[in-house]
Scaffold this motif. Sequence first.
Motif, short mmCIF file in Angstrom:
data_model
loop_
_atom_site.label_atom_id
_atom_site.label_comp_id
_atom_site.label_asym_id
_atom_site.label_seq_id
_atom_site.Cartn_x
_atom_site.Cartn_y
_atom_site.Cartn_z
N GLU A 128 0.83 -1.20 0.00
CA GLU A 128 0.00 0.00 0.00
C GLU A 128 0.87 1.25 0.00
N VAL A 129 0.49 2.25 -0.80
CA VAL A 129 1.33 3.41 -1.05
C VAL A 129 0.58 4.71 -0.80
N LEU A 130 1.23 5.61 -0.08
CA LEU A 130 0.81 7.01 0.00
C LEU A 130 1.88 7.81 -0.74
N HIS A 131 1.54 8.33 -1.91
CA HIS A 131 2.51 9.02 -2.75
C HIS A 131 2.39 10.52 -2.53
N VAL A 132 3.38 11.09 -1.87
CA VAL A 132 3.36 12.52 -1.54
C VAL A 132 4.23 13.23 -2.56
N ILE A 133 3.61 13.57 -3.68
CA ILE A 133 4.29 14.24 -4.79
C ILE A 133 3.32 15.23 -5.40
N PRO A 134 3.76 16.44 -5.69
CA PRO A 134 2.82 17.47 -6.16
C PRO A 134 2.41 17.28 -7.62
#
Length: 386
Positions: free
Chosen positions: A312-318
Amino acid sequence: MKLSSILLLPALLRSGLAYTELSDDTLRTLPRPGPDFDIKNGALLAPILRTRVPGTPGSEAVLDHFIDFFTAELPRWRITFQNSSQVTPVSNGKAVPFKNLIATRDPPWAKNEGDVGRLALVAHYDSKLTPEGFIGATDSAAPCAMLMHAARSIDAALTSKWDAIAAEGVESIDGLDEDAHKGVQILLLDGEEAFHFWTHDDSLYGARSLAEEWEGTMNAAMSTYKTPLHSIDLFVLLDLLGAKQPRIPSYFKTTHWAYKRMASAEHRLRKASLLKSDGKSFFPEAQKGEKDQWLGGYVEDDHVPFMARGVEVLHVIPNPFPSVWHKIEDDGEHLDIPTCEDWAVITTAFAAEWLDLEGHFETKQTKRSIHEDNETWAGEKTELFD
Protein backbone atom coordinates in the motif's frame (compact mmCIF):
# COMPACT_ATOMS: atom_id res chain seq x y z
CA MET A 1 9.77 10.12 -11.81
CA LYS A 2 7.65 10.13 -14.94
CA LEU A 3 4.05 10.94 -15.80
CA SER A 4 2.34 7.82 -17.12
CA SER A 5 -1.09 6.71 -18.22
CA ILE A 6 -0.61 3.26 -16.69
CA LEU A 7 -3.09 2.45 -13.93
CA LEU A 8 -1.64 0.13 -11.31
CA LEU A 9 -4.17 -1.54 -9.07
CA PRO A 10 -3.06 -1.58 -5.43
CA ALA A 11 -3.96 -4.48 -3.15
CA LEU A 12 -6.59 -4.27 -0.45
CA LEU A 13 -5.70 -2.00 2.44
CA ARG A 14 -4.41 -3.68 5.59
CA SER A 15 -7.14 -2.39 7.84
CA GLY A 16 -7.55 -1.97 11.55
CA LEU A 17 -4.30 -0.19 12.36
CA ALA A 18 -4.49 2.03 15.40
CA TYR A 19 -3.87 5.71 14.78
CA THR A 20 -3.89 8.27 17.59
CA GLU A 21 -3.90 12.00 16.87
CA LEU A 22 -1.36 14.17 18.66
CA SER A 23 -2.70 16.71 21.09
CA ASP A 24 -2.24 20.41 20.40
CA ASP A 25 0.31 20.57 23.22
CA THR A 26 2.33 17.78 21.60
CA LEU A 27 2.08 19.42 18.17
CA ARG A 28 3.57 22.58 19.67
CA THR A 29 6.50 20.55 20.97
CA LEU A 30 7.50 19.00 17.63
CA PRO A 31 10.90 20.43 16.68
CA ARG A 32 11.57 22.37 13.49
CA PRO A 33 14.76 21.79 11.49
CA GLY A 34 15.81 25.43 11.77
CA PRO A 35 19.53 25.84 10.99
CA ASP A 36 19.77 22.19 9.92
CA PHE A 37 18.01 23.17 6.68
CA ASP A 38 20.36 26.02 5.85
CA ILE A 39 21.42 25.37 2.24
CA LYS A 40 25.04 26.34 2.86
CA ASN A 41 25.85 25.04 6.32
CA GLY A 42 22.81 23.08 7.52
CA ALA A 43 23.79 19.82 9.18
CA LEU A 44 21.04 17.81 7.49
CA LEU A 45 20.35 19.42 4.12
CA ALA A 46 23.57 21.10 2.95
CA PRO A 47 25.65 17.89 2.50
CA ILE A 48 22.96 16.46 0.17
CA LEU A 49 22.86 19.52 -2.10
CA ARG A 50 25.46 18.26 -4.57
CA THR A 51 25.53 16.07 -7.64
CA ARG A 52 25.08 12.45 -6.56
CA VAL A 53 24.77 10.30 -9.66
CA PRO A 54 24.98 6.58 -8.78
CA GLY A 55 28.50 5.20 -8.76
CA THR A 56 30.19 8.60 -8.42
CA PRO A 57 32.12 10.15 -5.50
CA GLY A 58 29.22 12.55 -4.90
CA SER A 59 26.87 9.63 -4.35
CA GLU A 60 29.31 8.00 -1.91
CA ALA A 61 29.72 11.26 0.00
CA VAL A 62 25.97 11.63 0.47
CA LEU A 63 25.63 8.00 1.53
CA ASP A 64 28.40 8.58 4.09
CA HIS A 65 26.44 11.61 5.33
CA PHE A 66 23.42 9.40 5.99
CA ILE A 67 25.52 6.75 7.72
CA ASP A 68 27.23 9.33 9.92
CA PHE A 69 23.87 10.83 10.88
CA PHE A 70 22.26 7.59 11.99
CA THR A 71 25.41 6.32 13.67
CA ALA A 72 26.03 9.49 15.67
CA GLU A 73 22.51 10.74 16.37
CA LEU A 74 20.28 7.65 16.20
CA PRO A 75 22.37 4.72 17.42
CA ARG A 76 19.28 2.64 18.25
CA TRP A 77 18.38 2.46 14.55
CA ARG A 78 19.73 -0.56 12.68
CA ILE A 79 21.40 0.37 9.40
CA THR A 80 21.48 -2.15 6.56
CA PHE A 81 22.20 -1.88 2.86
CA GLN A 82 20.77 -3.51 -0.22
CA ASN A 83 23.21 -3.33 -3.11
CA SER A 84 22.91 -4.19 -6.77
CA SER A 85 24.71 -3.42 -10.01
CA GLN A 86 23.14 -2.93 -13.39
CA VAL A 87 24.23 -1.85 -16.85
CA THR A 88 22.69 1.45 -17.95
CA PRO A 89 22.19 2.84 -21.48
CA VAL A 90 25.19 5.14 -21.01
CA SER A 91 27.61 2.91 -19.04
CA ASN A 92 29.22 1.28 -22.12
CA GLY A 93 28.49 -2.21 -20.91
CA LYS A 94 29.89 -1.65 -17.42
CA ALA A 95 27.76 -2.35 -14.35
CA VAL A 96 26.87 0.69 -12.25
CA PRO A 97 26.56 0.15 -8.46
CA PHE A 98 23.33 1.10 -6.70
CA LYS A 99 23.20 1.27 -2.90
CA ASN A 100 19.97 1.50 -0.91
CA LEU A 101 20.17 2.45 2.75
CA ILE A 102 17.57 1.04 5.15
CA ALA A 103 17.39 2.42 8.70
CA THR A 104 15.05 0.42 10.95
CA ARG A 105 13.77 0.88 14.49
CA ASP A 106 11.72 -2.02 15.87
CA PRO A 107 10.34 -2.66 19.36
CA PRO A 108 13.02 -4.27 21.56
CA TRP A 109 10.92 -7.39 22.20
CA ALA A 110 10.68 -8.19 18.46
CA LYS A 111 13.19 -11.02 18.22
CA ASN A 112 12.42 -12.08 14.65
CA GLU A 113 12.48 -10.00 11.47
CA GLY A 114 8.91 -10.96 10.66
CA ASP A 115 7.36 -9.97 14.00
CA VAL A 116 6.78 -6.30 13.21
CA GLY A 117 4.71 -4.33 10.71
CA ARG A 118 6.43 -1.12 9.67
CA LEU A 119 5.74 2.35 8.41
CA ALA A 120 8.19 2.89 5.54
CA LEU A 121 9.18 6.53 4.93
CA VAL A 122 10.89 6.74 1.57
CA ALA A 123 12.82 9.11 -0.71
CA HIS A 124 15.45 8.67 -3.40
CA TYR A 125 18.85 10.26 -2.91
CA ASP A 126 20.40 10.04 -6.38
CA SER A 127 20.48 12.96 -8.78
CA LYS A 128 19.99 13.03 -12.53
CA LEU A 129 22.97 12.69 -14.87
CA THR A 130 21.80 15.58 -17.06
CA PRO A 131 21.86 18.52 -17.25
CA GLU A 132 25.49 18.58 -16.15
CA GLY A 133 25.80 19.79 -12.57
CA PHE A 134 22.16 19.00 -11.74
CA ILE A 135 21.58 19.09 -7.97
CA GLY A 136 17.97 17.99 -7.65
CA ALA A 137 17.09 19.94 -4.51
CA THR A 138 13.39 19.08 -4.63
CA ASP A 139 14.29 15.89 -6.52
CA SER A 140 15.00 14.64 -3.86
CA ALA A 141 17.65 16.16 -1.59
CA ALA A 142 15.13 18.08 0.50
CA PRO A 143 12.81 15.05 1.01
CA CYS A 144 15.80 13.04 2.28
CA ALA A 145 16.55 15.76 4.84
CA MET A 146 12.87 15.83 5.83
CA LEU A 147 12.97 12.11 6.61
CA MET A 148 16.18 12.48 8.60
CA HIS A 149 14.53 15.20 10.67
CA ALA A 150 11.41 13.09 11.21
CA ALA A 151 13.45 10.07 12.34
CA ARG A 152 15.37 12.16 14.84
CA SER A 153 12.22 13.87 16.10
CA ILE A 154 10.34 10.65 16.95
CA ASP A 155 13.29 8.68 18.32
CA ALA A 156 13.06 9.63 21.99
CA ALA A 157 9.27 9.23 21.97
CA LEU A 158 9.62 5.71 20.56
CA THR A 159 12.04 4.87 23.36
CA SER A 160 9.64 6.32 25.93
CA LYS A 161 6.70 4.33 24.56
CA TRP A 162 8.57 1.05 24.45
CA ASP A 163 10.15 1.59 27.87
CA ALA A 164 6.66 2.14 29.30
CA ILE A 165 5.43 -1.11 27.76
CA ALA A 166 8.52 -2.98 28.92
CA ALA A 167 8.01 -1.67 32.45
CA GLU A 168 4.80 -3.68 32.53
CA GLY A 169 6.88 -6.85 32.33
CA VAL A 170 6.75 -7.58 28.62
CA GLU A 171 8.94 -10.51 27.68
CA SER A 172 7.72 -11.26 24.15
CA ILE A 173 5.57 -9.76 21.45
CA ASP A 174 2.81 -12.36 21.94
CA GLY A 175 -0.35 -10.97 23.46
CA LEU A 176 0.62 -7.31 23.14
CA ASP A 177 -1.76 -4.71 21.77
CA GLU A 178 -1.53 -4.07 18.04
CA ASP A 179 0.29 -0.76 18.35
CA ALA A 180 3.14 -2.49 20.24
CA HIS A 181 3.92 -4.43 17.05
CA LYS A 182 4.72 -1.30 15.06
CA GLY A 183 8.16 -0.35 13.78
CA VAL A 184 9.46 2.22 11.35
CA GLN A 185 11.90 2.26 8.45
CA ILE A 186 13.60 5.04 6.53
CA LEU A 187 14.36 3.90 2.98
CA LEU A 188 16.84 6.09 1.11
CA LEU A 189 16.84 4.67 -2.40
CA ASP A 190 19.43 4.96 -5.15
CA GLY A 191 18.97 5.06 -8.91
CA GLU A 192 15.48 6.49 -9.28
CA GLU A 193 16.42 8.72 -12.20
CA ALA A 194 16.79 7.58 -15.78
CA PHE A 195 20.28 7.87 -17.26
CA HIS A 196 19.10 8.42 -20.83
CA PHE A 197 15.35 8.22 -21.36
CA TRP A 198 12.73 6.97 -18.91
CA THR A 199 11.76 3.37 -19.58
CA HIS A 200 10.89 0.44 -17.35
CA ASP A 201 14.54 -0.65 -17.61
CA ASP A 202 16.17 2.78 -17.41
CA SER A 203 14.68 4.04 -14.12
CA LEU A 204 13.94 2.94 -10.55
CA TYR A 205 17.11 0.83 -10.38
CA GLY A 206 17.34 0.72 -6.60
CA ALA A 207 13.60 0.37 -5.98
CA ARG A 208 13.25 -2.46 -8.49
CA SER A 209 16.16 -4.37 -6.95
CA LEU A 210 14.99 -3.88 -3.36
CA ALA A 211 11.36 -4.84 -4.03
CA GLU A 212 12.42 -7.97 -5.88
CA GLU A 213 14.87 -9.03 -3.17
CA TRP A 214 12.44 -8.40 -0.33
CA GLU A 215 9.69 -10.31 -2.10
CA GLY A 216 11.95 -13.36 -2.31
CA THR A 217 13.41 -13.14 1.22
CA MET A 218 11.49 -15.41 3.56
CA ASN A 219 11.18 -14.62 7.25
CA ALA A 220 11.14 -17.35 9.91
CA ALA A 221 8.41 -19.93 9.38
CA MET A 222 6.16 -18.80 12.24
CA SER A 223 6.55 -15.06 11.55
CA THR A 224 3.53 -12.80 11.39
CA TYR A 225 4.88 -11.31 8.16
CA LYS A 226 6.05 -13.73 5.47
CA THR A 227 8.63 -11.44 3.86
CA PRO A 228 10.15 -7.99 4.46
CA LEU A 229 7.81 -6.77 1.73
CA HIS A 230 4.76 -8.01 3.63
CA SER A 231 5.93 -6.18 6.75
CA ILE A 232 5.40 -2.78 5.10
CA ASP A 233 2.06 -1.55 6.41
CA LEU A 234 2.33 1.67 4.42
CA PHE A 235 4.92 2.93 1.95
CA VAL A 236 5.02 6.74 2.19
CA LEU A 237 7.05 8.17 -0.68
CA LEU A 238 8.16 11.82 -0.58
CA ASP A 239 9.33 13.34 -3.88
CA LEU A 240 9.62 16.76 -5.55
CA LEU A 241 8.98 18.62 -2.28
CA GLY A 242 10.46 21.97 -1.35
CA ALA A 243 8.87 24.44 -3.78
CA LYS A 244 6.24 26.97 -2.73
CA GLN A 245 2.53 26.12 -2.65
CA PRO A 246 2.65 22.40 -3.47
CA ARG A 247 -0.59 20.70 -4.40
CA ILE A 248 -0.62 17.03 -3.40
CA PRO A 249 -3.43 14.95 -4.93
CA SER A 250 -4.81 11.82 -3.33
CA TYR A 251 -3.73 9.23 -5.90
CA PHE A 252 -5.16 5.96 -4.55
CA LYS A 253 -8.56 5.10 -3.08
CA THR A 254 -7.23 2.46 -0.73
CA THR A 255 -4.85 4.89 1.00
CA HIS A 256 -7.10 7.92 0.88
CA TRP A 257 -7.71 7.46 4.60
CA ALA A 258 -3.95 7.89 5.22
CA TYR A 259 -3.93 10.94 2.93
CA LYS A 260 -6.71 12.42 5.07
CA ARG A 261 -4.70 11.73 8.20
CA MET A 262 -1.71 13.61 6.85
CA ALA A 263 -4.02 16.39 5.67
CA SER A 264 -5.54 16.57 9.16
CA ALA A 265 -2.11 16.83 10.77
CA GLU A 266 -1.25 19.71 8.42
CA HIS A 267 -4.57 21.42 9.12
CA ARG A 268 -4.13 21.24 12.89
CA LEU A 269 -0.52 22.45 12.69
CA ARG A 270 -1.59 25.34 10.47
CA LYS A 271 -4.56 26.21 12.69
CA ALA A 272 -2.19 26.41 15.65
CA SER A 273 0.12 28.75 13.68
CA LEU A 274 2.90 26.16 13.77
CA LEU A 275 3.65 26.24 10.04
CA LYS A 276 5.64 28.96 8.28
CA SER A 277 4.36 28.69 4.71
CA ASP A 278 1.27 30.55 3.50
CA GLY A 279 -2.17 29.41 4.56
CA LYS A 280 -2.98 27.30 1.51
CA SER A 281 -3.31 23.60 2.28
CA PHE A 282 -0.81 21.19 0.75
CA PHE A 283 -3.59 18.57 0.61
CA PRO A 284 -6.58 19.97 -1.31
CA GLU A 285 -8.34 16.63 -1.86
CA ALA A 286 -9.09 15.58 1.71
CA GLN A 287 -12.83 15.63 0.91
CA LYS A 288 -12.45 13.55 -2.24
CA GLY A 289 -15.23 11.02 -2.80
CA GLU A 290 -15.64 7.61 -4.40
CA LYS A 291 -16.91 9.05 -7.68
CA ASP A 292 -14.07 11.56 -8.08
CA GLN A 293 -11.10 11.01 -10.37
CA TRP A 294 -8.21 8.96 -8.98
CA LEU A 295 -4.91 9.35 -10.82
CA GLY A 296 -3.64 5.91 -9.84
CA GLY A 297 -0.36 5.15 -11.61
CA TYR A 298 -0.31 8.48 -13.44
CA VAL A 299 3.06 9.30 -11.88
CA GLU A 300 5.69 6.57 -12.09
CA ASP A 301 8.10 6.70 -9.17
CA ASP A 302 9.93 4.50 -6.68
CA HIS A 303 6.64 3.13 -5.33
CA VAL A 304 5.84 1.27 -8.57
CA PRO A 305 7.83 -1.96 -7.96
CA PHE A 306 6.42 -2.17 -4.43
CA MET A 307 2.82 -1.43 -5.33
CA ALA A 308 2.97 -3.96 -8.15
CA ARG A 309 3.70 -6.53 -5.42
CA GLY A 310 0.76 -5.51 -3.24
CA VAL A 311 2.29 -2.87 -0.97
CA GLU A 312 0.00 0.00 0.00
CA VAL A 313 1.33 3.41 -1.05
CA LEU A 314 0.81 7.01 0.00
CA HIS A 315 2.51 9.02 -2.75
CA VAL A 316 3.36 12.52 -1.54
CA ILE A 317 4.29 14.24 -4.79
CA PRO A 318 2.82 17.47 -6.16
CA ASN A 319 0.76 17.86 -9.30
CA PRO A 320 1.77 19.94 -11.14
CA PHE A 321 5.46 19.27 -10.61
CA PRO A 322 7.64 22.20 -9.46
CA SER A 323 8.61 24.54 -12.29
CA VAL A 324 12.29 23.63 -11.75
CA TRP A 325 11.67 19.91 -12.36
CA HIS A 326 14.67 18.34 -14.16
CA LYS A 327 16.14 21.80 -14.78
CA ILE A 328 19.50 23.10 -13.60
CA GLU A 329 17.56 25.59 -11.45
CA ASP A 330 16.48 22.78 -9.11
CA ASP A 331 19.13 23.79 -6.58
CA GLY A 332 19.28 25.00 -3.01
CA GLU A 333 18.72 28.63 -3.94
CA HIS A 334 15.36 27.74 -5.49
CA LEU A 335 14.05 25.89 -2.44
CA ASP A 336 11.45 27.59 -0.30
CA ILE A 337 12.90 26.84 3.12
CA PRO A 338 9.73 27.59 5.14
CA THR A 339 7.90 25.04 2.98
CA CYS A 340 10.74 22.53 3.45
CA GLU A 341 10.59 22.97 7.22
CA ASP A 342 6.81 22.59 7.19
CA TRP A 343 7.10 19.31 5.30
CA ALA A 344 9.56 18.02 7.90
CA VAL A 345 7.15 18.85 10.73
CA ILE A 346 4.10 17.43 8.91
CA THR A 347 5.97 14.19 8.18
CA THR A 348 7.04 13.99 11.82
CA ALA A 349 3.46 14.47 13.02
CA PHE A 350 2.12 11.83 10.64
CA ALA A 351 4.76 9.29 11.70
CA ALA A 352 4.18 10.04 15.38
CA GLU A 353 0.44 9.54 15.01
CA TRP A 354 0.89 6.34 13.01
CA LEU A 355 3.20 4.98 15.73
CA ASP A 356 0.84 6.06 18.55
CA LEU A 357 3.36 8.29 20.27
CA GLU A 358 0.92 10.68 21.93
CA GLY A 359 1.89 11.05 25.57
CA HIS A 360 5.50 10.09 24.92
CA PHE A 361 6.90 13.43 23.78
CA GLU A 362 8.37 15.79 26.34
CA THR A 363 5.85 18.62 26.10
CA LYS A 364 6.02 21.96 27.88
CA GLN A 365 3.53 20.61 30.42
CA THR A 366 5.74 17.57 31.02
CA LYS A 367 8.79 19.77 31.51
CA ARG A 368 6.85 21.98 33.92
CA SER A 369 5.70 18.94 35.93
CA ILE A 370 9.23 17.59 36.10
CA HIS A 371 10.49 20.97 37.25
CA GLU A 372 7.79 21.17 39.92
CA ASP A 373 8.56 17.64 41.10
CA ASN A 374 12.24 18.49 41.35
CA GLU A 375 11.47 21.61 43.36
CA THR A 376 9.27 19.63 45.75
CA TRP A 377 11.91 16.94 46.11
CA ALA A 378 14.61 19.54 46.76
CA GLY A 379 12.43 21.22 49.38
CA GLU A 380 11.80 17.95 51.16
CA LYS A 381 15.51 17.16 51.17
CA THR A 382 16.24 20.58 52.69
CA GLU A 383 13.72 19.97 55.43
CA LEU A 384 15.30 16.60 56.18
CA PHE A 385 18.67 18.19 56.70
CA ASP A 386 17.49 21.22 58.66
